[in-house]
Design an enzyme around this catalytic site. Structure first.
Site, PDB file in Angstrom:
ATOM      1  N   SER A  17       6.694  29.335   0.132  1.00 55.56           N
ATOM      2  CA  SER A  17       7.485  28.700  -0.928  1.00 55.56           C
ATOM      3  C   SER A  17       8.613  29.618  -1.365  1.00 55.56           C
ATOM      4  CB  SER A  17       6.611  28.388  -2.138  1.00 55.56           C
ATOM      5  OG  SER A  17       7.452  28.032  -3.226  1.00 55.56           O
ATOM      6  N   HIS A  56       8.721  25.659   2.172  1.00 55.15           N
ATOM      7  CA  HIS A  56       8.317  24.827   1.027  1.00 55.15           C
ATOM      8  C   HIS A  56       9.331  25.000  -0.103  1.00 55.15           C
ATOM      9  CE1 HIS A  56       5.156  22.643  -1.210  1.00 55.15           C
ATOM     10  NE2 HIS A  56       5.407  23.445  -2.236  1.00 55.15           N
ATOM     11  N   ASP A 100      10.138  23.949  -3.918  1.00 52.50           N
ATOM     12  CA  ASP A 100       9.519  23.453  -5.148  1.00 52.50           C
ATOM     13  C   ASP A 100      10.579  23.022  -6.151  1.00 52.50           C
ATOM     14  OD1 ASP A 100       6.620  23.770  -4.866  1.00 52.50           O
ATOM     15  OD2 ASP A 100       7.045  25.914  -4.673  1.00 52.50           O
ATOM     16  N   MET A 153      11.257  21.507  -9.781  1.00 51.49           N
ATOM     17  CA  MET A 153      10.615  21.320 -11.099  1.00 51.49           C
ATOM     18  C   MET A 153      11.673  20.935 -12.115  1.00 51.49           C
ATOM     19  SD  MET A 153       8.314  24.749 -11.166  1.00 51.49           S
ATOM     20  CE  MET A 153       7.222  25.191  -9.821  1.00 51.49           C
ATOM     21  N   HIS A 176       8.675  19.565  -2.356  1.00 55.92           N
ATOM     22  CA  HIS A 176       7.599  19.207  -3.291  1.00 55.92           C
ATOM     23  C   HIS A 176       8.258  18.858  -4.623  1.00 55.92           C
ATOM     24  CE1 HIS A 176       3.771  20.775  -5.588  1.00 55.92           C
ATOM     25  NE2 HIS A 176       3.980  19.481  -5.764  1.00 55.92           N
ATOM     26  N   MET A 189       8.067  18.036  -8.189  1.00 60.64           N
ATOM     27  CA  MET A 189       7.290  18.066  -9.440  1.00 60.64           C
ATOM     28  C   MET A 189       8.206  17.565 -10.553  1.00 60.64           C
ATOM     29  SD  MET A 189       5.421  21.663  -8.695  1.00 60.64           S
ATOM     30  CE  MET A 189       6.704  22.101  -7.544  1.00 60.64           C
ATOM     31  N   ASP A 236      -1.794  24.046  -2.114  1.00 54.33           N
ATOM     32  CA  ASP A 236      -0.647  24.719  -2.734  1.00 54.33           C
ATOM     33  C   ASP A 236      -1.059  25.375  -4.046  1.00 54.33           C
ATOM     34  OD1 ASP A 236       1.832  25.469  -3.709  1.00 54.33           O
ATOM     35  OD2 ASP A 236       2.646  23.431  -3.834  1.00 54.33           O
TER      36      ASP A 236
HETATM   37  C1  DX5 Z   1       3.457  25.639  -8.077  1.00 56.96           C
HETATM   38  C2  DX5 Z   1       4.214  25.334  -6.810  1.00 56.96           C
HETATM   39  C3  DX5 Z   1       3.827  26.199  -5.683  1.00 56.96           C
HETATM   40  C4  DX5 Z   1       4.122  27.655  -5.915  1.00 56.96           C
HETATM   41  C5  DX5 Z   1       3.013  28.414  -5.279  1.00 56.96           C
HETATM   42  O1  DX5 Z   1       3.681  24.681  -9.033  1.00 56.96           O
HETATM   43  O2  DX5 Z   1       4.006  23.990  -6.393  1.00 56.96           O
HETATM   44  O3  DX5 Z   1       4.370  25.770  -4.449  1.00 56.96           O
HETATM   45  O4  DX5 Z   1       5.337  28.071  -5.364  1.00 56.96           O
HETATM   46  O5  DX5 Z   1       3.114  29.739  -5.652  1.00 56.96           O
HETATM   47  P1  DX5 Z   1       1.935  30.763  -5.440  1.00 56.96           P
HETATM   48  O6  DX5 Z   1       1.636  30.786  -3.956  1.00 56.96           O
HETATM   49  O7  DX5 Z   1       2.490  32.023  -5.960  1.00 56.96           O
HETATM   50  O8  DX5 Z   1       0.749  30.254  -6.215  1.00 56.96           O
HETATM   51 ZN    ZN Z   2       4.688  23.456  -4.247  1.00 56.09          ZN
END
Ligand code: DX5
Ligand code: ZN
Length: 223
Positions: A15, A40, A42, A44, A73, A75, A182
């Site tokens: 990620s 990956h 992320d 948010m 991903h 969120m 994840d």
């Molecule tokens: C968290 C994200 C993850 C995050 C994982 O909300 O969806 O993808 O980047 O990070 P680590 O591996 O540090 O838990």
């Molecule tokens: Zn993620």
């Protein structure tokens, strides 16, 4: 090496949430050279989760430099508003959160029509049984093993039970489904997660805080 789920090859999706954004091109090029399978991404929004990460400009930079598929991903609330934009920004796969999608079947059809792999993520409190009537339409289910919103959190042990529950659903409805995990993934749990039935592991802080991120990716992949 193939990414065909039927061959059960373990995939690693680092990620970039934990990358150095001042050196994003360098970090993406490191991932290109590594044994990482997907990158990956992320997203948010500060609404679905209590944090804001980044949006289209950063995703586009990742796509510009990556030679590996972007695993996006989302969120975010109302992801339907942005699916086309993320497809245009280079997403190979898009994963929406079950808890953010009142019309999930429609959302999944749109992701597929955009030519992307369609995934659904479920939060730690959501039972996988909620996926029973949609799992046959999915390419991937992402089991959140932390509460979404931040990198570097502690892995939730109940994840193993959820993988087992999901395996039962996939055997019945969709044997080719990819199971992605994840959050809090590191060298202490990666092997156990693959043995439990995970096909894809996301890893942020364990990769980017390692002395050698590419060596850590290799360690996770062969765990
Ligand atoms: C968290 C994200 C993850 C995050 C994982 O909300 O969806 O993808 O980047 O990070 P680590 O591996 O540090 O838990
Ligand atoms: Zn993620």
């Amino acid at each position: 090496m193939t990414n065909d789920p039927m061959t059960n090859v373990p995939l690693i999706a680092p990620s970039i949430l934990s990358a150095d954004f001042g050196n994003l091109q360098r970090d993406i090029e490191m991932l290109n050279q590594s044994e990482a399978d997907w990158i990956h991404v992320d997203i948010m929004d500060g609404l679905f989760v209590p944090n804001i990460s980044f949006g289209f400009p950063v995703a586009e930079v990742a796509y510009k430099h990556a030679v590996k598929p972007l695993d996006v991903h989302l969120m975010i609330v109302e992801p339907d508003r942005y699916l086309k934009r993320f497809a245009e920004a280079g997403a190979a796969g898009m994963t929406v959160q079950l808890e953010a999608c009142p019309n999930l079947h429609r959302t999944i059809q749109v992701i597929k029509e955009l030519g992307c792999r369609a995934g659904v993520a479920i939060n730690p409190h959501s039972p996988v049984t909620l996926l029973e009537d949609i799992v046959g339409d999915l390419d991937l289910v992402l089991i959140m093993s932390v509460n979404p919103g931040f990198g570097g959190q502690r892995f939730i042990e109940n994840t193993y039970k959820k993988i087992a529950d999901l395996k039962k659903l996939t055997e019945k409805y969709n044997p080719g489904l990819l199971i992605e995990v994840d959050g809090g993934v590191d060298q202490t749990n990666a092997g156990k997660l693959f043995s439990a039935g995970a096909n894809v592991l996301v890893a942020g802080s364990s990769v980017f805080s390692a002395a050698s991120p590419s060596a850590m990716i290799s360690t996770l992949k062969h765990a």
